[in-house]
Design a protein around this motif. Structure first.
Motif, PDB file in Angstrom:
ATOM      1  N   GLY A   1       0.805  -1.219   0.000  1.00 27.90           N
ATOM      2  CA  GLY A   1       0.000   0.000   0.000  1.00 27.90           C
ATOM      3  C   GLY A   1       0.835   1.265   0.000  1.00 27.90           C
ATOM      4  N   ASN A   2       2.130   1.157   0.277  1.00 22.36           N
ATOM      5  CA  ASN A   2       3.018   2.318   0.237  1.00 22.36           C
ATOM      6  C   ASN A   2       3.364   2.740  -1.189  1.00 22.36           C
ATOM      7  OD1 ASN A   2       3.054   2.268   3.021  1.00 22.36           O
ATOM      8  ND2 ASN A   2       4.987   1.150   3.142  1.00 22.36           N
ATOM      9  N   LEU A   3       3.022   1.912  -2.162  1.00 18.59           N
ATOM     10  CA  LEU A   3       3.280   2.245  -3.569  1.00 18.59           C
ATOM     11  C   LEU A   3       2.183   3.207  -4.030  1.00 18.59           C
ATOM     12  CD1 LEU A   3       4.258  -1.307  -4.884  1.00 18.59           C
ATOM     13  CD2 LEU A   3       5.792   0.570  -4.272  1.00 18.59           C
ATOM     14  N   SER A   4       2.270   4.422  -3.578  1.00 16.24           N
ATOM     15  CA  SER A   4       1.185   5.398  -3.742  1.00 16.24           C
ATOM     16  C   SER A   4       0.994   5.899  -5.169  1.00 16.24           C
ATOM     17  CB  SER A   4       1.416   6.593  -2.804  1.00 16.24           C
ATOM     18  OG  SER A   4       2.655   7.198  -3.095  1.00 16.24           O
ATOM     19  N   SER A   5       1.924   5.590  -6.075  1.00 14.78           N
ATOM     20  CA  SER A   5       1.778   5.992  -7.479  1.00 14.78           C
ATOM     21  C   SER A   5       1.372   4.820  -8.365  1.00 14.78           C
ATOM     22  CB  SER A   5       3.093   6.590  -7.998  1.00 14.78           C
ATOM     23  OG  SER A   5       3.419   7.756  -7.281  1.00 14.78           O
ATOM     24  N   LEU A   6       1.065   3.681  -7.741  1.00 10.04           N
ATOM     25  CA  LEU A   6       0.745   2.472  -8.491  1.00 10.04           C
ATOM     26  C   LEU A   6      -0.536   2.645  -9.297  1.00 10.04           C
ATOM     27  CD1 LEU A   6       2.155  -0.305  -8.653  1.00 10.04           C
ATOM     28  CD2 LEU A   6       0.511  -1.124  -6.968  1.00 10.04           C
ATOM     29  N   VAL A   7      -0.452   2.343 -10.587  1.00 12.10           N
ATOM     30  CA  VAL A   7      -1.599   2.421 -11.489  1.00 12.10           C
ATOM     31  C   VAL A   7      -2.102   1.015 -11.810  1.00 12.10           C
ATOM     32  CG1 VAL A   7      -2.350   3.129 -13.807  1.00 12.10           C
ATOM     33  CG2 VAL A   7      -0.840   4.608 -12.474  1.00 12.10           C
ATOM     34  N   SER A   8      -1.172   0.052 -11.925  1.00 11.49           N
ATOM     35  CA  SER A   8      -1.541  -1.310 -12.303  1.00 11.49           C
ATOM     36  C   SER A   8      -0.838  -2.313 -11.394  1.00 11.49           C
ATOM     37  CB  SER A   8      -1.158  -1.570 -13.758  1.00 11.49           C
ATOM     38  OG  SER A   8      -1.454  -2.913 -14.120  1.00 11.49           O
ATOM     39  N   LEU A   9      -1.633  -3.205 -10.780  1.00  9.03           N
ATOM     40  CA  LEU A   9      -1.107  -4.283  -9.953  1.00  9.03           C
ATOM     41  C   LEU A   9      -1.675  -5.594 -10.469  1.00  9.03           C
ATOM     42  CD1 LEU A   9       0.416  -5.370  -7.486  1.00  9.03           C
ATOM     43  CD2 LEU A   9      -1.616  -4.896  -6.117  1.00  9.03           C
ATOM     44  N   ASN A  10      -0.797  -6.433 -11.029  1.00 12.09           N
ATOM     45  CA  ASN A  10      -1.199  -7.729 -11.567  1.00 12.09           C
ATOM     46  C   ASN A  10      -0.341  -8.798 -10.914  1.00 12.09           C
ATOM     47  OD1 ASN A  10      -1.534 -10.104 -13.012  1.00 12.09           O
ATOM     48  ND2 ASN A  10      -1.673  -9.085 -14.990  1.00 12.09           N
ATOM     49  N   MET A  11      -0.975  -9.587 -10.037  1.00  9.50           N
ATOM     50  CA  MET A  11      -0.296 -10.690  -9.362  1.00  9.50           C
ATOM     51  C   MET A  11      -1.045 -11.994  -9.639  1.00  9.50           C
ATOM     52  SD  MET A  11       0.336  -8.621  -5.809  1.00  9.50           S
ATOM     53  CE  MET A  11       1.799  -9.376  -5.151  1.00  9.50           C
ATOM     54  N   ASN A  12      -1.667 -12.084 -10.813  1.00  6.24           N
ATOM     55  CA  ASN A  12      -2.463 -13.246 -11.190  1.00  6.24           C
ATOM     56  C   ASN A  12      -1.627 -14.523 -11.183  1.00  6.24           C
ATOM     57  OD1 ASN A  12      -4.793 -11.767 -11.690  1.00  6.24           O
ATOM     58  ND2 ASN A  12      -4.394 -11.560 -13.876  1.00  6.24           N
ATOM     59  N   GLU A  13      -2.307 -15.625 -10.876  1.00  3.34           N
ATOM     60  CA  GLU A  13      -1.792 -16.978 -11.045  1.00  3.34           C
ATOM     61  C   GLU A  13      -0.446 -17.210 -10.382  1.00  3.34           C
ATOM     62  OE1 GLU A  13      -2.735 -18.863 -14.747  1.00  3.34           O
ATOM     63  OE2 GLU A  13      -4.052 -17.206 -15.289  1.00  3.34           O
ATOM     64  N   ASN A  14      -0.393 -16.874  -9.095  1.00  2.42           N
ATOM     65  CA  ASN A  14       0.715 -17.236  -8.234  1.00  2.42           C
ATOM     66  C   ASN A  14       0.144 -18.093  -7.120  1.00  2.42           C
ATOM     67  OD1 ASN A  14       3.327 -15.835  -9.117  1.00  2.42           O
ATOM     68  ND2 ASN A  14       1.863 -14.147  -9.248  1.00  2.42           N
ATOM     69  N   SER A  15       0.822 -18.186  -6.006  1.00  2.07           N
ATOM     70  CA  SER A  15       0.313 -18.972  -4.875  1.00  2.07           C
ATOM     71  C   SER A  15       0.254 -18.118  -3.612  1.00  2.07           C
ATOM     72  CB  SER A  15       1.196 -20.204  -4.648  1.00  2.07           C
ATOM     73  OG  SER A  15       1.091 -21.089  -5.739  1.00  2.07           O
ATOM     74  N   PHE A  16      -0.228 -16.892  -3.764  1.00  2.00           N
ATOM     75  CA  PHE A  16      -0.415 -16.040  -2.595  1.00  2.00           C
ATOM     76  C   PHE A  16      -1.590 -16.570  -1.778  1.00  2.00           C
ATOM     77  CE2 PHE A  16       1.689 -12.987  -5.492  1.00  2.00           C
ATOM     78  CZ  PHE A  16       2.776 -12.685  -4.691  1.00  2.00           C
ATOM     79  N   HIS A  17      -1.467 -16.516  -0.456  1.00  2.00           N
ATOM     80  CA  HIS A  17      -2.546 -16.962   0.428  1.00  2.00           C
ATOM     81  C   HIS A  17      -2.733 -15.919   1.530  1.00  2.00           C
ATOM     82  CE1 HIS A  17       1.160 -18.539   2.289  1.00  2.00           C
ATOM     83  NE2 HIS A  17       0.552 -18.265   3.425  1.00  2.00           N
ATOM     84  N   GLY A  18      -3.760 -16.142   2.329  1.00  2.00           N
ATOM     85  CA  GLY A  18      -4.061 -15.193   3.394  1.00  2.00           C
ATOM     86  C   GLY A  18      -4.906 -14.042   2.882  1.00  2.00           C
ATOM     87  N   PRO A  19      -5.014 -12.989   3.687  1.00  2.00           N
ATOM     88  CA  PRO A  19      -5.889 -11.874   3.313  1.00  2.00           C
ATOM     89  C   PRO A  19      -5.272 -10.952   2.268  1.00  2.00           C
ATOM     90  CG  PRO A  19      -4.849 -11.431   5.422  1.00  2.00           C
ATOM     91  CD  PRO A  19      -4.437 -12.821   5.028  1.00  2.00           C
ATOM     92  N   ILE A  20      -6.130 -10.249   1.559  1.00  2.00           N
ATOM     93  CA  ILE A  20      -5.676  -9.137   0.717  1.00  2.00           C
ATOM     94  C   ILE A  20      -5.421  -7.979   1.679  1.00  2.00           C
ATOM     95  CG2 ILE A  20      -6.273  -7.516  -1.120  1.00  2.00           C
ATOM     96  CD1 ILE A  20      -8.231  -9.629  -2.185  1.00  2.00           C
ATOM     97  N   PRO A  21      -4.214  -7.429   1.688  1.00  2.00           N
ATOM     98  CA  PRO A  21      -3.959  -6.330   2.627  1.00  2.00           C
ATOM     99  C   PRO A  21      -4.898  -5.150   2.377  1.00  2.00           C
ATOM    100  CG  PRO A  21      -1.925  -7.058   1.574  1.00  2.00           C
ATOM    101  CD  PRO A  21      -3.050  -7.752   0.874  1.00  2.00           C
ATOM    102  N   PRO A  22      -5.572  -4.649   3.412  1.00  2.00           N
ATOM    103  CA  PRO A  22      -6.474  -3.509   3.234  1.00  2.00           C
ATOM    104  C   PRO A  22      -5.778  -2.295   2.628  1.00  2.00           C
ATOM    105  CG  PRO A  22      -6.774  -4.484   5.408  1.00  2.00           C
ATOM    106  CD  PRO A  22      -5.589  -5.163   4.786  1.00  2.00           C
ATOM    107  N   SER A  23      -4.457  -2.191   2.814  1.00  2.00           N
ATOM    108  CA  SER A  23      -3.710  -1.041   2.294  1.00  2.00           C
ATOM    109  C   SER A  23      -3.812  -0.935   0.772  1.00  2.00           C
ATOM    110  CB  SER A  23      -2.242  -1.117   2.718  1.00  2.00           C
ATOM    111  OG  SER A  23      -1.636  -2.309   2.227  1.00  2.00           O
ATOM    112  N   ILE A  24      -4.028  -2.062   0.077  1.00  2.00           N
ATOM    113  CA  ILE A  24      -4.176  -2.023  -1.383  1.00  2.00           C
ATOM    114  C   ILE A  24      -5.369  -1.154  -1.770  1.00  2.00           C
ATOM    115  CG2 ILE A  24      -4.867  -3.412  -3.399  1.00  2.00           C
ATOM    116  CD1 ILE A  24      -3.017  -5.597  -2.461  1.00  2.00           C
TER     117      ILE A  24
END
Length: 190
Positions: A44-67
């Motif tokens: 969430g500190n990436l305050s200039s982020l326009v595009s976030l694509n993390m498709n098709e990996n093995s992330f688990h747990g919650p989506i950080p609210p900071s996103i």
């Protein structure tokens, strides 16, 4: 990821794009990288982020609210991971007003679909398919009049299909199948 080291500038890392003026990260596109673990809240500190694509990996747990606080975000794609949490009830209330594409299908997300999603008024593509969302389809979805693609299929949604979906005159694809929904949809033709 080979070149993700402190010796190389982060703007030269695979999947990272920075703006040339301020050298701030604007895109983090790392699909199909075999990444495992939780998504760090510091994203969430990436305050200039326009595009976030993390498709098709093995992330688990919650989506950080900071996103959901990154106000510059236009594309958020977390499809086909093992993410398990609910979405913040105010996810579109304060930020995400530029969001055009939200694709977090094929995870293990649960809870109700937030009513505030209707305040993400720039959305053109919305897919929450194949999760464990319950409750009803919020009537506020009818406020997202730029939607062209809407998929809530393969969840645990129940109740009447809201008539407000008929307000979505730009809609080209609607997927509500594999739920316990009933009713008819009337599209307004102008």
């Amino acid at each position: 990821m080979k070149n993700w080291s402190s010796e190389a500038s982060m703007c030269s890392w695979i999947g990272v794009t920075c703006d040339s003026r301020r050298n701030r990260v604007t895109e983090l596109n790392i699909p199909l990288m075999g990444l495992v673990g939780t998504i760090p809240p510091e994203i969430g500190n990436l305050s200039s982020l326009v595009s976030l694509n993390m498709n098709e990996n093995s992330f688990h747990g919650p989506i950080p609210p900071s996103i959901f606080n990154i106000s510059s975000l236009e594309v958020l794609e977390l499809r086909n991971n093992n993410l398990s949490s609910s979405l913040p009830s105010d996810m579109c209330k304060h930020s995400l007003h530029k969001l055009k594409r939200l694709r977090i299908s094929f995870n293990e997300l649960c809870g109700d679909i937030p009513l505030s999603l209707g305040q993400c008024s720039q959305l053109e593509y919305l897919s929450l398919r194949s999760n464990n969302f319950g409750g009803q389809v919020p009537t506020q979805i009818g406020n997202i009049t730029l939607l062209q693609f809407l998929s809530f299929g393969a969840n645990n949604l129940s109740g009447t299909i809201p008539k407000e979906i008929g307000n979505l005159t730009m809609l080209q694809i609607l997927d509500l199948g594999d739920n316990k929904l009933f009713g008819k949809i009337f599209i307004s033709m102008l």
